[in-house]
Design an enzyme around this catalytic site. Structure first.
Site: not given
Ligand code: 5GP
Ligand code: ZN
Length: 139
Positions: A100, A102
């Site tokens: 993903h 951001h």
């Molecule tokens: P990473 O650190 O893996 O790049 O970011 C994962 C992101 O996914 C985090 O910013 C977290 O807040 C978001 N996230 C995790 N679980 C959920 C969820 O159930 N719903 C939504 N909308 N975002 C999520």
């Protein structure tokens, strides 16, 4: 699809989300814990852990909505710019092992800080690093 993956579950519609955009390849949702309101995740629908698992065609398709989304996010939140952030690997802060990117809307003086710690190269290391990486570049 990975049955335990939170993003796969979101894509299957098993968990409610604030969905900004969807097409046959990707979904964009508001992050549940935003750095700023409007913080969005652009997610390919296929379960890939890492960027290198996508085919070149999929990489292009996945990133296609980025410009449209980021412009709407900036305008809709009254922001002035945005950061794109892709955490690839646990060491880089990736918590959800489903690729993903951001999109984080930014304003002047919004007091968001990322705590990077950039420093200049010591003598000789920039040339060595360039060579090391270049040796691994594939066409
Ligand atoms: P990473 O650190 O893996 O790049 O970011 C994962 C992101 O996914 C985090 O910013 C977290 O807040 C978001 N996230 C995790 N679980 C959920 C969820 O159930 N719903 C939504 N909308 N975002 C999520
Ligand atoms: Zn997944």
């Amino acid at each position: 699809m990975d049955t335990n993956c939170i993003f796969c579950r979101i894509i299957r519609g098993e968990i409610p989300v604030s969905k900004l955009y969807e097409d046959s390849q990707v979904i964009a949702i508001l992050d549940i814990n935003p750095i700023r309101p409007g913080h969005t995740l652009l997610i390919p629908k296929k379960h890939y852990a890492s960027l290198s698992e996508l085919t070149p065609a999929e990489q292009v398709t996945w990133l296609q909505p980025l410009d449209k989304l980021s412009r709407a996010i900036v305008r809709g939140t009254g922001s002035e710019g945005f950061n794109l952030l892709l955490n690839n690997g646990r060491c880089a802060g990736q918590v959800v092992p489903h690729l993903h990117i951001h999109i984080i809307p930014r304003k002047n003086d919004d007091e968001v800080s990322f705590h990077w710690n950039p420093r200049p190269y010591p003598p000789g290391l920039i040339e060595k690093t360039l060579n090391q990486i270049s040796n691994h570049l594939v066409r």
